[in-house]
Design an enzyme around this catalytic site. Structure first.
Site, PDB file in Angstrom:
ATOM      1  N   ASP B 195       0.829  -1.227   0.000  1.00 50.67           N
ATOM      2  CA  ASP B 195       0.000   0.000   0.000  1.00 50.67           C
ATOM      3  C   ASP B 195       0.857   1.267   0.000  1.00 50.67           C
ATOM      4  O   ASP B 195       1.668   1.478   0.894  1.00 50.67           O
ATOM      5  CB  ASP B 195      -0.874  -0.059   1.263  1.00 50.67           C
ATOM      6  CG  ASP B 195      -1.768   1.161   1.468  1.00 50.67           C
ATOM      7  OD1 ASP B 195      -1.912   1.961   0.533  1.00 50.67           O
ATOM      8  OD2 ASP B 195      -2.317   1.271   2.585  1.00 50.67           O
ATOM      9  N   HIS B 368      -3.751   4.494   6.863  1.00 45.04           N
ATOM     10  CA  HIS B 368      -2.682   3.971   6.010  1.00 45.04           C
ATOM     11  C   HIS B 368      -1.304   4.149   6.646  1.00 45.04           C
ATOM     12  O   HIS B 368      -1.051   5.106   7.367  1.00 45.04           O
ATOM     13  CB  HIS B 368      -2.709   4.678   4.650  1.00 45.04           C
ATOM     14  CG  HIS B 368      -3.959   4.414   3.878  1.00 45.04           C
ATOM     15  ND1 HIS B 368      -4.112   3.312   3.072  1.00 45.04           N
ATOM     16  CD2 HIS B 368      -5.125   5.090   3.813  1.00 45.04           C
ATOM     17  CE1 HIS B 368      -5.322   3.338   2.530  1.00 45.04           C
ATOM     18  NE2 HIS B 368      -5.953   4.412   2.967  1.00 45.04           N
TER      19      HIS B 368
END
Lengths: 555, 555
Positions: B195, B368
Site C-alpha cells: 500500500d 494507512h
C-alpha cells in the site's frame, strides 16, 4: 434639537466571509474613499465564469463623494477589479511604486491606462482624502512594497493591516514598521482591522529568507536543469531564485505570460535585480548546458493552461521535460487546487523528472501572519474596537475568539459581512443597516450579464446534457407537418440509443395527441405537456434528468 | 523443443497510478482469481458521472478460468464495483465477516444478493482457488476486519498488504499478524505488493486509540449536544464515540443513510457494541437534554447532500443546529473536498456552533501506513521483487524509491499501470504485454453508456451554454417558411439580449442566402455555414463559445 452627531462609516463590499475581492469603503459626512478593489476566483458552481468582482453600486452611486482609492499591495485579490471599476469611476489611485506598476500593466491590458490618475506614495507618506488623512506604513507580505494603513478620521484612528506577516529579515528593504504601529497604539487607536487568513495556524510564519536557504541547498546538489514554479507576483521569491542562480553560476530563463510581465515591471522599477547577461530568452535554453540553467515558470497551482502544466503534459512549445530535470513547486495549494497540482506532479514524475513539492522541503512560506504575529499586532495597537478582515466566516470567528482571549470584550468585536455598515464615534461602534453588495461575474467580455438562471442552466446541462425536440405544425389545421426531430447533446450517444430516440418521438406524438382538445395554437401548454411526459419517461428509464427543450415551429 | 515454462501473471485492472477502483487479477495457467473490485470517485472533468468502476473485460472474457474473488476489506474502493461485476460473473466471493456483511447490504440494494455466493473466512484461513492457495492475514486499517493476503502460487509466495497501517493498540481484536508476515519472510517471498497511499508521510501513523483519548477530553468539557461526523465505515471510530458517550452518560442517535446502514450491519455482526437502550431514534432527540446527547452523522467530507451539510445549511428535517452545539469533524479532507468541507464549517460557525475540525485537535488518524511502517513490512517480508500498489504515480514512484533505499535493486521494482501484465517465475519478473483496462462510467442507471463525446459536450455546455437556431424550409423551393427561431440556455439572458438575438437571426439569414447556390437540400452544408458564421460573430462579440445547434426542418 441637538444636531445629529456625525459618524464614521466603514462598509466592506468584499473580503468578509469570503476569500478574495477585498474592498472596503470609509465614509464620513461628505467624504468617502476606498481601500483595495480585488477579484475573487469563481466558486465551483460558477461554471464558465472567469472572474468575480465586487458589486460597487454603492460607490458609483456616491461618485461625487469619492476622494480616491488606496491600494495596500499588488495582489490580484486587492487590485484585480480596478480595471473594471475605473472605467466608470474617475478618481485618483494611491499606492506604492511596485503596486501601481503592476496595476498600470493591468490597465494597459484593458486599454484604459491613459485615463487613470495613479499617484505613487512611499511608506510613511500621509495623504489627504477629504476629511481623512491616510498614512502608509511599511509592511511585509509575499509581495514587495506592501503597506498597512493608519486612517486618521475625525472620530479617531483606524489601523488596517492589509495582508501582512511579520518578517524580521525580509529579502529587500526593511521589516514592518512596528515602531510606528506601537506609537499609534500608545496615542490611542479607535479600531483595528486585521488580516485573518492564517488565524488557524499556531506560532509564527517563517521568514521568506528561509526559503532561500533551502534553494541554496537544492542548487548545491543539482546536476541538471532546475525548473521552479511559483506565484508570478512573489518578487522576493524570484529574487531568491536569482540569488541562488548567481551563487551556483546558472542562467535564468522565464516562462509564462504573467511571470514575464511581473518580472519586467519589477526589474524596471528595481525590485528584481540580476547581473547583466544573466537573463536569457527561453528560445536560447538549448545553447546552454543543463547544469547552467534555471527556468522560472508559472503554474504552481497546476492551472491546466499554465506553462508548467503544459511542460508536464508535453504540450509546451519551448520546454520539454527530460529525465533528470529537477522541478521545484515553490507554493502551497490554494484550497480547491490540490487535484490539478497532483496531476502535474504525477505527469512530471512520469516524464522522469525529480519533483520537490509541498511538505517535502521548506520550499515555501506563507505571506500571512500566524497566531502569535496577530497577537503581537493586536497588543501593539491596543484598539478600542476590533474587526477581523480577509477571511471566510470561520477565520473571522476564530480571529474574534483570539482577540477575545487577549482581553477585548466580545461587544467590542464585530464580525462583519459584505454590505453591512458599521458606524463609529469616538467611543461607540455599532452595526447599523446595509448597502448593496455582492458578486459581479465576469465571463469573456460580459461583466454582470451572467446571473443565477444562466448558471443554473449551465449546471443542469453539465450534469445530464439536453434533448431538443422540434416539431413543425401547420398553423391552420394544427397538423404536424415535420418532425418530431430529436437532437441530443451530453445525454447519450444518439447512434447507440436508437430505441430510446424512437421512444422519445413516440411519447412526443402521444403528448401532442393528448393536447388536441386544447386550443390548437397554445404552444406553451403543448410544450409543457411534452416536457413533462418526456421528463418522467427519461428519469424512469435512465435515472437522468437532461434539459428538455421542445420547439414548435408554425407554418 | 522444451515445453514453455508456465508463468504467474499479475494484472492490475485498477488502483495503479490512480486513487480508488482497486482490482488485481492473479493468473496461472488455467486458473485465475481476483483481489478486490472497488469504485473510484469521478474526476472533475467527468461531469454528471456518479461513479467510476473498472473495465473488467479481461475477466469476463476468461470467465471459465475465474475461481473466485477475494476482498481484503469493506471500503467502497475495494468492494464498491462488485454489484456491477457480479451481475455477469457468477463466482464465489471470499472475505471476512464484516467485509461480506457490508457487501451483502450493497448487493441487496442492487437486488442481486440472492444470486451471489458469499463465503466468510477468518484471519489465518487458507482457501484453494485452483492452483492458488490464498491465506488471510490479520491486518489493521480504518475499518474493522481487514486482511492482508499471502498468495501461495506454483512459482512462490506473493504477499499483498491490502490497505493497512500498523496499529499496536487497535480498538477491537488483535494487532496485525506481524509474526506470520515475518515467518513468510523467513521462508522466502517472491513478491511484495504494498500500500502506497501514505508513502509521502514520514514517521508512523498514530494508533486509532489516540482519537478516543481526544474524544474523552472533549466530552469531559462539553456542556451541550455533541455532533460527530466521520466515515460511516469507520466502525472503530464509531465505537470510540460510543465508549466516550458511555463514560459521560450520553445517548447516541445516528443520522445519514450510510451511517445507519453500516451501524446496523456492524451491530448485528458484533463489531459495534453498545449497552441496551443507549441508541435512540433521531426522532426522539428532543426528549433528552442537550448534555445527554451525541449525534453521529455522515458528511465528514462536506458532501452537499449529506446529513451534516443539510444540518449546516438549515435543511435537515430532524436536527437544527443551535448555538452551543459542538460539532466534531473526525476526518481528513479527501483531496478535492477542501472547499465543500470549508463551506460546511463556515455554515456551522454562522449558526453559532463550536466546530472542531482538522488540525485543531487529534480528532482523526489515517488508516494507512507511513514511511516507517512501510519499511517495517518490507524488512519483515524481504521479497525478491516489489510492486508498490494503491496510489497515484507519484506515490508509486516514491514507494519505489523508498524500497530502493532499503537495498532492493531498481530492476526488481516494478511500477505498474492498469492493464499491464507482469510475468513471474521462481527467479524472474518482467512486464510483458497488456490487456484491456480502463474506466467505466456509471451515470444514473447507465453503466458505460457515457463516453468521451458525451463528456466533452457536457463540458462545453457547462462553460458557455448553447444556442439553438431552428428554421423551417420548404423542400421544393428551398424557401424559409418559418424561423429562424432562437433558443438559448446557459449563454445569456434572452430577455436582456434582444439586440444580440436579432443579430443572430440576421446572421443566420445571411448565411442561408450565401448557400443559395449550393444544392438546395444539402442541409448539412447549410448548417455548418450557419454554425461557422455564428461562432465567429459570437466570439468576437462576447469572447464566449456557446454550443451552436442549427436545426433545419423540411416541410
Amino acid at each position: 434639537m441637538a444636531k445629529k452627531k456625525k459618524k464614521l462609516k466603514i462598509i466592506p463590499l468584499g473580503g468578509m466571509g469570503e476569500i478574495g475581492k477585498n474592498i472596503t469603503v470609509f465614509e464620513y459626512d461628505e467624504d468617502m474613499f476606498v481601500v483595495d478593489c480585488g477579484v475573487a476566483f469563481p466558486e465551483d458552481d460558477m461554471l464558465g465564469i472567469d472572474l468575480v468582482i465586487p458589486d460597487v453600486t454603492y460607490i458609483t452611486k456616491n461618485y461625487e463623494k469619492v476622494r480616491g482609492i488606496v491600494v495596500t499591495h499588488g495582489h490580484e485579490d486587492h487590485i484585480g477589479a480596478l480595471p473594471y471599476i475605473l472605467k466608470d469611476l474617475k478618481v485618483p489611485v494611491y499606492g506604492t511604486r511596485l503596486t501601481l506598476g503592476l496595476l498600470e500593466q493591468k490597465l494597459e491590458e484593458h486599454g484604459i491606462s491613459k485615463n487613470v490618475d495613479l499617484r505613487v506614495v512611499k511608506p510613511s507618506d500621509v495623504i489627504n482624502l477629504g476629511c481623512f488623512k491616510v498614512e502608509f506604513i511599511r509592511s511585509t507580505h509575499s509581495i514587495a512594497d506592501s503597506v498597512a494603513l493608519a486612517i486618521h478620521t475625525p472620530v479617531g484612528t483606524v489601523v488596517h493591516t492589509g495582508d501582512f506577516k511579520i518578517d524580521y529579515t525580509p529579502i529587500e528593504g526593511q521589516p514592518m514598521d512596528l515602531a510606528r504601529l506601537a506609537e499609534l497604539g500608545n496615542k490611542g487607536v479607535l479600531l483595528l482591522m486585521s488580516d485573518s487568513t492564517n488565524v488557524e495556524r499556531p506560532g509564527y510564519t517563517m521568514s521568506e529568507r528561509t526559503v532561500g536557504e533551502t534553494f541554496e541547498e537544492i542548487f548545491m546538489n543539482a546536476r541538471k536543469r532546475i525548473i521552479i514554479a511559483t506565484f508570478a507576483s512573489n518578487v522576493h521569491r524570484i529574487q531568491q531564485v536569482v540569488n541562488a542562480a548567481i551563487k551556483f553560476n546558472r542562467k535564468i530563463a522565464i516562462c509564462g505570460r504573467s511571470m514575464i510581465n511581473v518580472a519586467k515591471v519589477a526589474m524596471n522599477l528595481g525590485y528584481l535585480n540580476m547581473p547583466e547577461g544573466m537573463l536569457i530568452d527561453i528560445d536560447q535554453i538549448s545553447k546552454y548546458p543543463d547544469e547552467r540553467l534555471v527556468i522560472i515558470t508559472t503554474g504552481s497551482q497546476g492551472e491546466p493552461m499554465s506553462a508548467l502544466a503544459r511542460m508536464a503534459s508535453g504540450d509546451h512549445k519551448k520546454v520539454d521535460i527530460v529525465p533528470g530535470d529537477l522541478v521545484i513547486i515553490s507554493a502551497s495549494p490554494i484550497p480547491g487546487n490540490e487535484k490539478t497540482i497532483s496531476k502535474v506532479v504525477n505527469d512530471l514524475f512520469r516524464k522522469g523528472a525529480e519533483v520537490i513539492y509541498e511538505s517535502l522541503a521548506d520550499i515555501h512560506v506563507s505571506g500571512h501572519a500566524s497566531q502569535e504575529e496577530l497577537k503581537l499586532i493586536y497588543s501593539l495597537i491596543k484598539p478600542k474596537f476590533f474587526i477581523p478582515v480577509h477571511g471566510e466566516f470561520r477565520h473571522l470567528k476564530r480571529h474574534a475568539n483570539l482577540v477575545n482571549e487577549l482581553g477585548m470584550p466580545s461587544e467590542n468585536i464585530f464580525i462583519m459581512d459584505i454590505g453591512k455598515v458599521i458606524e463609529l464615534t469616538e467611543d461607540s461602534a455599532r452595526i447599523n443597516g446595509s448597502v448593496t453588495a455582492g458578486k459581479v461575474l465576469v465571463d469573456g467580455l460580459g461583466v454582470g450579464d451572467v446571473g443565477n438562471i444562466v448558471l443554473r442552466d449551465r449546471k443542469h446541462l453539465s450534469q445530464d446534457g439536453l434533448i431538443v425536440i422540434v416539431i413543425t405544425i401547420e398553423g391552420d389545421t394544427g397538423n404536424v407537418v415535420a418532425g418530431p426531430d430529436i437532437i441530443s447533446r451530453g445525454f447519450v450517444y444518439v447512434r447507440e440509443s436508437e430505441d430510446l430516440i424512437e421512444e422519445i418521438k413516440e411519447i412526443t406524438r402521444q403528448a401532442l395527441q393528448k393536447c388536441e382538445n386544447k386550443r390548437k395554437n397554445d404552444w406553451s401548454t403543448k410544450k409543457s405537456i411534452i416536457r413533462d411526459a418526456l421528463r418522467d419517461y427519461l428519469y424512469e428509464k435512465t435515472k437522468r434528468r437532461p434539459m428538455i427543450l421542445p420547439i414548435i415551429m408554425e407554418v
